[in-house]
Design a protein around this motif. Structure first.
Motif, PDB file in Angstrom:
ATOM      1  N   MET A   1       1.136  -1.241  -0.404  1.00 39.89           N
ATOM      2  CA  MET A   1      -0.300  -0.028   0.383  1.00 39.89           C
ATOM      3  C   MET A   1       0.740   0.826  -0.166  1.00 39.89           C
ATOM      4  N   ALA A   2       1.066   1.916  -0.983  1.00 44.28           N
ATOM      5  CA  ALA A   2       1.166   3.333  -0.987  1.00 44.28           C
ATOM      6  C   ALA A   2       0.993   4.269   0.226  1.00 44.28           C
ATOM      7  N   GLU A   3       1.106   4.563   1.598  1.00 46.67           N
ATOM      8  CA  GLU A   3       1.085   5.842   1.816  1.00 46.67           C
ATOM      9  C   GLU A   3       1.910   6.193   2.299  1.00 46.67           C
ATOM     10  N   THR A   4       1.299   8.020   2.418  1.00 48.63           N
ATOM     11  CA  THR A   4       2.899   9.094   2.601  1.00 48.63           C
ATOM     12  C   THR A   4       2.337   9.414   3.876  1.00 48.63           C
ATOM     13  N   PHE A   5       0.282  10.121   3.298  1.00 52.35           N
ATOM     14  CA  PHE A   5       0.246  10.289   4.178  1.00 52.35           C
ATOM     15  C   PHE A   5      -0.465   9.377   5.557  1.00 52.35           C
ATOM     16  N   VAL A 293     -12.275   7.682  -4.188  1.00 55.22           N
ATOM     17  CA  VAL A 293     -12.476   7.699  -5.511  1.00 55.22           C
ATOM     18  C   VAL A 293     -13.594   6.255  -5.777  1.00 55.22           C
ATOM     19  N   GLN A 294     -12.263   5.336  -5.617  1.00 59.30           N
ATOM     20  CA  GLN A 294     -12.824   3.738  -5.521  1.00 59.30           C
ATOM     21  C   GLN A 294     -12.461   2.975  -6.317  1.00 59.30           C
ATOM     22  N   ILE A 327      -3.720  22.593  -3.543  1.00 57.83           N
ATOM     23  CA  ILE A 327      -4.977  21.977  -2.653  1.00 57.83           C
ATOM     24  C   ILE A 327      -4.146  20.356  -2.791  1.00 57.83           C
ATOM     25  N   ALA A 328      -4.030  19.680  -2.471  1.00 49.29           N
ATOM     26  CA  ALA A 328      -2.965  18.478  -2.191  1.00 49.29           C
ATOM     27  C   ALA A 328      -4.258  17.436  -2.717  1.00 49.29           C
ATOM     28  N   ILE A 329      -4.188  16.171  -2.642  1.00 43.41           N
ATOM     29  CA  ILE A 329      -5.207  15.361  -2.744  1.00 43.41           C
ATOM     30  C   ILE A 329      -5.099  14.509  -2.931  1.00 43.41           C
ATOM     31  N   THR A 330      -5.632  13.247  -1.683  1.00 47.58           N
ATOM     32  CA  THR A 330      -6.022  12.083  -1.745  1.00 47.58           C
ATOM     33  C   THR A 330      -6.470  11.520  -1.925  1.00 47.58           C
ATOM     34  N   THR A 331      -6.349   9.675  -2.052  1.00 47.68           N
ATOM     35  CA  THR A 331      -7.538   8.567  -2.049  1.00 47.68           C
ATOM     36  C   THR A 331      -7.606   7.433  -1.736  1.00 47.68           C
ATOM     37  N   ASP A 332      -8.843   7.028  -1.838  1.00 40.38           N
ATOM     38  CA  ASP A 332      -8.742   5.462  -1.417  1.00 40.38           C
ATOM     39  C   ASP A 332      -9.086   4.788  -2.847  1.00 40.38           C
ATOM     40  N   LEU A 360      -2.112   7.783  -2.002  1.00 42.91           N
ATOM     41  CA  LEU A 360      -3.166   6.858  -1.738  1.00 42.91           C
ATOM     42  C   LEU A 360      -3.397   5.626  -1.261  1.00 42.91           C
ATOM     43  N   PHE A 361      -4.300   5.238  -0.765  1.00 44.60           N
ATOM     44  CA  PHE A 361      -4.461   3.812  -0.154  1.00 44.60           C
ATOM     45  C   PHE A 361      -5.348   3.441  -1.384  1.00 44.60           C
ATOM     46  N   SER A 362      -4.570   1.885  -1.580  1.00 48.87           N
ATOM     47  CA  SER A 362      -5.433   0.965  -2.189  1.00 48.87           C
ATOM     48  C   SER A 362      -5.681  -0.214  -1.547  1.00 48.87           C
TER      49      SER A 362
END
Ligand code: 5AD
Ligand code: SF4
Length: 468
Positions: A1-5, A293-294, A327-332, A360-362
């Motif tokens: 999982m790419a987890e930065t945040f 976004v999924q 604005i930083a945007i992150t997602t799942d 992104l969390f995947s």
């Protein structure tokens, strides 16, 4: 999982004592005099915050917190059931007590697994005495009293509480950032998700109560707060003030002493131009939005009941990208939802290229009990899910490397939250929620705001040096 945040999800609140509670006086009656508790938390930030409230409640009853379950008279697991692996972990923890439960020791299961499995937990692990779902915490004091009075099996499994979980004392773990739940539960009913079942319907907290807590947090020394909710931006003020979510954001930022306001998680359907306008107008609102976004395929989004199409989601992104502030945007993202074809997956990859998320969390789709997608045909094999997950994460890693590289040379304000064992090395978060490791000769930086110039970038973090 790419987890930065360090963001993720889930929430709670209300309990009842099961009619079949068996009172066995004296068996489990910890005098709160000298009673101790151990609390381990699984899952998201909302669970973490719930645990802070549970700990506060226990401390106010005279319990003392201990670091090891062996030494505790009350052992609590605050659990997560969003994916099967998380739920399995809890049962493996509970299994250990088959042989190691100390005489008189009480074992309790809180949170989503408690709500999901209910009294089955007593059948599976009969040494458990307390089962309380996250939608039932409001009555936790009553359940604790039942246990303290010697009841052997108590449950809190109501799912329709109309109040949110507030305690007079919250024992906060994070000394720099305070979490506040502003909306509990979820009404969105995504086909794969247990949350509407485990946490119940949406209940918002009155704006006055939120603002009162923010003022108290400032008095405690906090300058950064994070508003929490499964769908935080679906906030609907139940009081006569009828504040919109964006009004509440601005009002929180206006509380004297507040310097940073974060919020998570936003649902695309309820993400309107008023929120972007608030972010533009008020620099204390952190320039970061987590907007799951999924999937990039409208067909799969429909099957998931996400209530938006790819095009509608991209319109929200365009709105954020055209804001006056960056604005930083992150997602799942979930890969391998039932029926997801190669073409659907390719659409998710192309969406990543189009949006170029900051992080992104995947997740691999995990079939969950009581969810509509459990019975959907065309399951994707585990191997195929893993293959898609790897492809997705590789693509995102490349995007993050490129995006972060563009930040070299820029200066950011950080709230310093970590000190490395290596001398003169510190770390903190930017307002856009990137982690920066930096060098400074200063001695006492923890909890302060500093300006740091970025000198290097990796996919998951930045390095820099203090400039003021
Ligand atoms: N399987 C896989 N991922 C899931 N999520 C929620 N339910 C499931 C599931 N059944 C993911 C979603 C959500 C995040 C918190 O967890 O991406 O946004
Ligand atoms: Fe689950 Fe969907 Fe609600 Fe998020 S919005 S908590 S994914 S049901």
């Amino acid at each position: 999982m790419a987890e930065t945040f360090d963001i993720s999800l889930d929430s709670l609140a209300g309990c009842s004592v099961a009619p079949q509670n068996i009172a066995v006086p004296g068996t489990f009656a910890p005098s709160t005099d000298g009673a101790t508790f151990f609390l381990e938390t699984f899952g998201c930030q909302m669970n973490d915050h719930d645990s802070e409230k549970v700990a506060g409640l226990l401390l106010s009853r005279g319990y003392r917190q201990v670091e090891s379950p062996d030494a505790a008279s009350l052992v609590l697991y605050n659990t997560c059931s969003i994916r099967e692996k998380a739920a399995q972990k809890v049962f493996s923890r509970l299994g250990e007590y088959r042989t190691k439960q100390a005489p008189g020791q009480i074992i309790g299961v809180l949170g989503c697994v408690a709500q999901q499995e209910g009294e089955e937990i007593f059948q599976r692990t009969p040494w458990v005495s307390l089962v309380c779902g996250s939608a039932s915490y409001r009555r936790l004091p009553e359940l604790l009293s039942q246990l303290e009075a010697g009841n052997q099996r108590v449950t809190g499994l109501d799912n329709d509480a109309d109040e949110t979980f507030e305690t007079p004392v919250t024992r906060r773990d994070n000394p720099w950032r305070a979490y506040l739940t502003i909306i509990e539960g979820c009404d969105k009913a995504c086909a794969y998700c247990v949350v509407p079942f485990t946490r119940g319907p949406e209940r918002s907290r009155a704006s006055d109560s939120v603002l009162r807590e923010v003022r108290e947090l400032v008095d405690l020394g906090y300058s950064e707060v994070q508003l929490l909710g499964q769908t935080v931006n679906s906030y609907a003020d139940p009081s006569a003030r009828k504040m919109r979510f964006s009004d509440l954001l601005l009002a929180v930022a206006d509380v004297p002493g507040i310097r940073r306001v974060r919020f998570t998680t936003s649902h695309p359907r309820d993400f309107g131009a008023d929120i972007v306008a608030a972010l533009e107008a008020q620099p204390k609102l952190c320039n970061h939005v987590h907007l799951p976004v999924q999937s990039g395929s409208t067909r799969i989004l429909r099957a998931m009941t996400r209530t938006y199409t790819r095009g509608e989601y991209l319109e929200k992104i365009a709105m954020l990208r055209s804001a006056k502030r960056q604005i930083a945007i992150t997602t799942d993202v979930i890969v391998g939802f039932p029926g997801e074809t190669e073409d659907d997956f390719a659409e998710t990859l192309s969406l990543l290229e189009e949006v170029r998320y900051d992080s992104l969390f995947s997740f691999k789709y995990s079939p969950r009990p009581n969810t509509p997608s459990l019975s959907m045909p065309d399951a994707i094999s585990e191997e195929e899910k893993s293959r898609r997950l790897t492809l997705l994460q590789e693509a995102q890693r490349e995007i993050q490397s490129q995006r972060n590289a563009t930040l070299v040379g820029r200066t950011f304000e950080l709230l310093v939250s970590g000190k490395s064992r290596r001398e003169h090395q510190w770390s903190g978060h930017t307002a856009c929620h990137r982690v920066v490791n930096f060098a400074s000769q200063e001695r006492a930086l923890l909890g302060t705001y500093v300006q740091v110039r970025v000198t290097g970038a990796g996919p998951n973090s930045l390095v820099g040096e203090q400039v003021t």
